[in-house]
Design a protein around this motif. Structure first.
Motif, PDB file in Angstrom:
ATOM      1  N   LYS A 171       0.583  -0.757  -5.244  1.00  0.00           N
ATOM      2  CA  LYS A 171      -0.617  -1.586  -5.426  1.00  0.00           C
ATOM      3  C   LYS A 171      -1.708  -0.851  -6.199  1.00  0.00           C
ATOM      4  CE  LYS A 171       1.045  -5.160  -3.449  1.00  0.00           C
ATOM      5  NZ  LYS A 171       1.365  -6.366  -4.247  1.00  0.00           N
ATOM      6  N   PHE A 172      -1.431   0.381  -6.611  1.00  0.00           N
ATOM      7  CA  PHE A 172      -2.337   1.146  -7.471  1.00  0.00           C
ATOM      8  C   PHE A 172      -3.741   1.275  -6.876  1.00  0.00           C
ATOM      9  CE2 PHE A 172       0.704  -0.978 -10.363  1.00  0.00           C
ATOM     10  CZ  PHE A 172       1.354   0.142 -10.841  1.00  0.00           C
ATOM     11  N   GLY A 173      -3.836   1.282  -5.535  1.00  0.00           N
ATOM     12  CA  GLY A 173      -5.132   1.453  -4.902  1.00  0.00           C
ATOM     13  C   GLY A 173      -6.076   0.284  -5.023  1.00  0.00           C
ATOM     14  N   HIS A 174      -5.538  -0.898  -5.419  1.00  0.00           N
ATOM     15  CA  HIS A 174      -6.389  -2.068  -5.600  1.00  0.00           C
ATOM     16  C   HIS A 174      -6.601  -2.866  -4.321  1.00  0.00           C
ATOM     17  CE1 HIS A 174      -5.147  -2.094 -10.128  1.00  0.00           C
ATOM     18  NE2 HIS A 174      -6.047  -1.180  -9.845  1.00  0.00           N
ATOM     19  N   ALA A 177      -7.330  -0.744   2.806  1.00  0.00           N
ATOM     20  CA  ALA A 177      -6.441  -0.094   3.767  1.00  0.00           C
ATOM     21  C   ALA A 177      -5.966  -1.089   4.818  1.00  0.00           C
ATOM     22  CB  ALA A 177      -7.166   1.081   4.427  1.00  0.00           C
ATOM     23  N   GLU A 178      -6.843  -2.045   5.171  1.00  0.00           N
ATOM     24  CA  GLU A 178      -6.474  -3.051   6.166  1.00  0.00           C
ATOM     25  C   GLU A 178      -5.351  -3.951   5.646  1.00  0.00           C
ATOM     26  OE1 GLU A 178      -9.519  -2.392   5.153  1.00  0.00           O
ATOM     27  OE2 GLU A 178     -10.362  -1.432   6.956  1.00  0.00           O
ATOM     28  N   GLN A 179      -5.426  -4.351   4.373  1.00  0.00           N
ATOM     29  CA  GLN A 179      -4.385  -5.201   3.796  1.00  0.00           C
ATOM     30  C   GLN A 179      -3.059  -4.443   3.703  1.00  0.00           C
ATOM     31  OE1 GLN A 179      -4.315  -8.729   2.540  1.00  0.00           O
ATOM     32  NE2 GLN A 179      -2.287  -7.935   3.061  1.00  0.00           N
ATOM     33  N   ILE A 180      -3.124  -3.201   3.289  1.00  0.00           N
ATOM     34  CA  ILE A 180      -1.910  -2.388   3.194  1.00  0.00           C
ATOM     35  C   ILE A 180      -1.277  -2.223   4.572  1.00  0.00           C
ATOM     36  CG2 ILE A 180      -1.074  -0.047   2.730  1.00  0.00           C
ATOM     37  CD1 ILE A 180      -3.078   0.010   0.374  1.00  0.00           C
TER      38      ILE A 180
END
Length: 317
Positions: A171-174, A177-180
């Protein structure tokens, strides 16, 4: 839109003949609101089969729609799989299309039932995304799954930390943290199918380079490989590797997963791409069966693959 038959003075006892005997100018029009679970592979399969039955009878969408009191555009949406038919409408269409074979009727009714069935993943559509939402269903229904990965560990075999690392990188940091974390949780939830009486047979083939790739950190990778070694002890899971010295093979075009489903469903291949997932059904899915046979010839034995895993873990101590 729905067409309503205004006349009830029809002598024939055959409902299809009753319908066909009504002059077209005596049909009225009313609105029909379509509600349902939305598009899925099941609704698409159901729509395709109904389209085949309708065209075999040389019947237009308008005529079929009038029988259900639906307009042609609504029928087109049914056949395109945008929405599944309700069982009562399916039964009516099977009558209109003269579907008398009991097995064929049972198969259509099974697809219809599955199209309306909801499971745990349906409440996570926003997280899975429209392109991926069918994958948990395929995993839950498959009798056999064949997965080829050339770069990463197969998703159903990933540890939480490894999955988090993979998702973060892809996801290239886009994403937050909650979604990941939600995506990682869902990946772990999908792994419930690995055990139990209904667990599918899973055959996985990886390029051996997967063992050497550090993902997340050496600690995360080491824990992932230990988990993979543990999975080789399960009777329904087979893990093999293609050695570096192997010849070029048909899997060089990319990873894929092939799902073998019970009747009435066809085999389905799933390919993930940067722009979304692709589903390939029979007869085209047989191409992936051919690719799998080539991979099977190049992969080393289960025993040798287990040794490769154990050796790599020793190297990482």
């Amino acid at each position: 839109m729905a067409h309503i038959i205004e006349s009830s003075n029809i002598a024939s006892l055959d409902p299809v003949q009753n319908f066909l005997s009504v002059p077209r100018q005596r049909l009225g029009v009313a609105m029909a609101i379509i509600t349902g679970p939305g598009p899925s592979l099941r609704s698409q399969w159901l729509g395709e089969k109904l389209r085949e039955l309708r065209t075999a009878k040389k019947m237009s969408l308008r005529v079929a729609g009038e029988y259900l009191q639906r307009d042609a555009s609504t029928m087109s949406r049914y056949e395109n799989g945008e929405y599944p038919l309700r069982r009562a409408d399916l039964v009516a269409l099977m009558t209109l299309y003269d579907v008398s074979d009991s097995q064929q009727r049972a198969d259509l009714e099974q697809i219809c039932e599955d199209a309306w069935q909801r499971d745990w993943w349906d409440s996570h559509k926003a997280d899975f995304g429209r392109d991926f939402i069918d994958v948990p269903w395929l995993e839950s229904r498959a009798s056999r799954i064949r997965a080829y990965q050339h770069f990463l560990i197969y998703g159903l075999f990933q540890t939480r930390d490894y999955a988090t690392a993979v998702i973060t990188e892809l996801k290239f940091g886009h994403e937050s943290a909650e979604q990941i974390a939600r995506w990682a949780d869902l990946r772990i939830d999908r792994q419930k199918i690995l055990v139990g009486d209904a667990a599918p047979q899973i055959e996985a083939i990886f390029e051996v380079s997967v063992l050497k790739r550090i993902t997340g950190s050496p600690e995360v990778t080491r824990a992932q490989l230990r988990h993979l070694l543990d999975l080789t002890e399960q009777g329904n899971i087979t893990i093999r590797f293609i050695p570096e010295e192997s010849r070029p093979h048909k899997g060089s075009e990319g990873t894929f997963t092939l799902y073998h489903l019970p009747q009435p469903y066809p085999a389905v291949a799933h390919i993930e791409t940067r722009v979304g997932g692709l589903y390939v059904e029979e007869p085209k899915a047989s191409v992936f069966e051919d690719v799998w046979q080539d991979l099977d010839r190049e992969a080393v034995s289960v025993e040798r693959s287990r040794d490769l895993l154990a050796d790599r873990l020793k190297e990482m101590r």
